[in-house]
Design a protein around this motif. Structure first.
Motif, PDB file in Angstrom:
ATOM      1  N   LEU A  11       0.812  -1.216   0.000  1.00 35.21           N
ATOM      2  CA  LEU A  11       0.000   0.000   0.000  1.00 35.21           C
ATOM      3  C   LEU A  11       0.846   1.267   0.000  1.00 35.21           C
ATOM      4  O   LEU A  11       0.489   2.257  -0.632  1.00 35.21           O
ATOM      5  CB  LEU A  11      -0.928   0.006   1.220  1.00 35.21           C
ATOM      6  CG  LEU A  11      -1.812   1.241   1.402  1.00 35.21           C
ATOM      7  CD1 LEU A  11      -2.768   1.396   0.220  1.00 35.21           C
ATOM      8  CD2 LEU A  11      -2.579   1.148   2.705  1.00 35.21           C
ATOM      9  N   PHE A  12       1.962   1.248   0.719  1.00 35.07           N
ATOM     10  CA  PHE A  12       2.772   2.457   0.882  1.00 35.07           C
ATOM     11  C   PHE A  12       4.144   2.312   0.242  1.00 35.07           C
ATOM     12  O   PHE A  12       4.703   1.224   0.200  1.00 35.07           O
ATOM     13  CB  PHE A  12       2.997   2.750   2.375  1.00 35.07           C
ATOM     14  CG  PHE A  12       1.747   2.950   3.167  1.00 35.07           C
ATOM     15  CD1 PHE A  12       0.940   4.062   2.959  1.00 35.07           C
ATOM     16  CD2 PHE A  12       1.368   2.042   4.140  1.00 35.07           C
ATOM     17  CE1 PHE A  12      -0.207   4.255   3.705  1.00 35.07           C
ATOM     18  CE2 PHE A  12       0.228   2.221   4.889  1.00 35.07           C
ATOM     19  CZ  PHE A  12      -0.573   3.334   4.669  1.00 35.07           C
ATOM     20  N   LYS A  13       4.673   3.464  -0.196  1.00 35.26           N
ATOM     21  CA  LYS A  13       6.083   3.580  -0.557  1.00 35.26           C
ATOM     22  C   LYS A  13       6.635   4.679   0.337  1.00 35.26           C
ATOM     23  O   LYS A  13       6.166   5.822   0.287  1.00 35.26           O
ATOM     24  CB  LYS A  13       6.262   3.947  -2.028  1.00 35.26           C
ATOM     25  CG  LYS A  13       5.963   2.807  -2.956  1.00 35.26           C
ATOM     26  CD  LYS A  13       6.276   3.182  -4.381  1.00 35.26           C
ATOM     27  CE  LYS A  13       5.927   2.001  -5.270  1.00 35.26           C
ATOM     28  NZ  LYS A  13       6.144   2.298  -6.668  1.00 35.26           N
ATOM     29  N   VAL A  14       7.587   4.325   1.176  1.00 42.35           N
ATOM     30  CA  VAL A  14       8.203   5.291   2.081  1.00 42.35           C
ATOM     31  C   VAL A  14       9.445   5.829   1.382  1.00 42.35           C
ATOM     32  O   VAL A  14      10.361   5.080   1.057  1.00 42.35           O
ATOM     33  CB  VAL A  14       8.578   4.638   3.433  1.00 42.35           C
ATOM     34  CG1 VAL A  14       9.279   5.646   4.325  1.00 42.35           C
ATOM     35  CG2 VAL A  14       7.331   4.080   4.108  1.00 42.35           C
ATOM     36  N   THR A  36      11.046   2.408   0.003  1.00 45.52           N
ATOM     37  CA  THR A  36      10.707   1.093   0.537  1.00 45.52           C
ATOM     38  C   THR A  36       9.212   0.861   0.420  1.00 45.52           C
ATOM     39  O   THR A  36       8.414   1.715   0.803  1.00 45.52           O
ATOM     40  CB  THR A  36      11.118   1.008   2.025  1.00 45.52           C
ATOM     41  OG1 THR A  36      12.486   1.375   2.152  1.00 45.52           O
ATOM     42  CG2 THR A  36      10.904  -0.379   2.571  1.00 45.52           C
ATOM     43  N   THR A  37       8.829  -0.294  -0.096  1.00 43.99           N
ATOM     44  CA  THR A  37       7.412  -0.656  -0.201  1.00 43.99           C
ATOM     45  C   THR A  37       6.977  -1.358   1.081  1.00 43.99           C
ATOM     46  O   THR A  37       7.669  -2.239   1.578  1.00 43.99           O
ATOM     47  CB  THR A  37       7.191  -1.584  -1.416  1.00 43.99           C
ATOM     48  OG1 THR A  37       7.640  -0.897  -2.587  1.00 43.99           O
ATOM     49  CG2 THR A  37       5.726  -1.918  -1.576  1.00 43.99           C
ATOM     50  N   VAL A  38       5.817  -0.927   1.613  1.00 37.42           N
ATOM     51  CA  VAL A  38       5.345  -1.421   2.906  1.00 37.42           C
ATOM     52  C   VAL A  38       3.848  -1.738   2.816  1.00 37.42           C
ATOM     53  O   VAL A  38       3.085  -1.013   2.183  1.00 37.42           O
ATOM     54  CB  VAL A  38       5.571  -0.350   4.003  1.00 37.42           C
ATOM     55  CG1 VAL A  38       5.104  -0.837   5.356  1.00 37.42           C
ATOM     56  CG2 VAL A  38       7.014   0.084   4.057  1.00 37.42           C
ATOM     57  N   SER A  76       0.942   6.721  -1.630  1.00 33.94           N
ATOM     58  CA  SER A  76      -0.065   5.666  -1.601  1.00 33.94           C
ATOM     59  C   SER A  76      -1.151   5.970  -2.623  1.00 33.94           C
ATOM     60  O   SER A  76      -1.724   7.067  -2.611  1.00 33.94           O
ATOM     61  CB  SER A  76      -0.675   5.558  -0.205  1.00 33.94           C
ATOM     62  OG  SER A  76      -1.648   4.537  -0.174  1.00 33.94           O
ATOM     63  N   LYS A  77      -1.402   5.025  -3.504  1.00 34.53           N
ATOM     64  CA  LYS A  77      -2.483   5.118  -4.494  1.00 34.53           C
ATOM     65  C   LYS A  77      -2.458   6.431  -5.266  1.00 34.53           C
ATOM     66  O   LYS A  77      -3.483   7.092  -5.451  1.00 34.53           O
ATOM     67  CB  LYS A  77      -3.837   4.910  -3.819  1.00 34.53           C
ATOM     68  CG  LYS A  77      -3.985   3.529  -3.212  1.00 34.53           C
ATOM     69  CD  LYS A  77      -5.358   3.319  -2.637  1.00 34.53           C
ATOM     70  CE  LYS A  77      -5.474   1.905  -2.088  1.00 34.53           C
ATOM     71  NZ  LYS A  77      -6.804   1.613  -1.589  1.00 34.53           N
TER      72      LYS A  77
END
Length: 112
Positions: A11-14, A36-38, A76-77
């Motif tokens: 869902l997230f990329k930090v 980083t994908t989380v 995100s999205k």
């Protein structure tokens, strides 16, 4: 026991930034050092401005151990958010079960 079944996958990329070269006007820029994908959960919290309810704040819940810092951006999205304040890790006592929670503020759509 894990919260993996509750989290939306990837869902997230930090994004973590560092100093970049100066722009033509001499102002410092920043460059992405890492992304980083989380997995996680994103919930609207909003804020009240006058008589209107504005959805510009969100609560992000991520797996325990996620390295999220106040200077990071979260994507995100197709939307970009900044981390407001310090993310909080909540852990079940005497275990390694928990989550990282952060308040995110909406910045805008992802640009190039």
């Amino acid at each position: 026991m894990s919260f993996k079944a509750l989290f939306e996958q990837n869902l997230f990329k930090v994004r973590r930034y560092g100093p970049g070269p100066k722009d033509p006007l001499g102002k410092p820029t920043r460059v992405v050092l890492s992304e980083t994908t989380v997995d996680g959960i994103l919930q609207q919290t909003g804020s009240v401005e006058g008589e209107a309810f504005v959805v510009n704040e969100f609560r992000a819940t991520m797996p325990l151990g996620t390295d999220l810092r106040p200077a990071d951006d979260v994507v995100s999205k197709g939307h970009v958010y900044t981390v407001e304040g310090k993310p909080f890790a909540a852990v079940v006592p005497k275990t390694k079960i928990g989550v990282v929670t952060a308040i995110l503020k909406y910045v805008g759509p992802v640009t190039a």
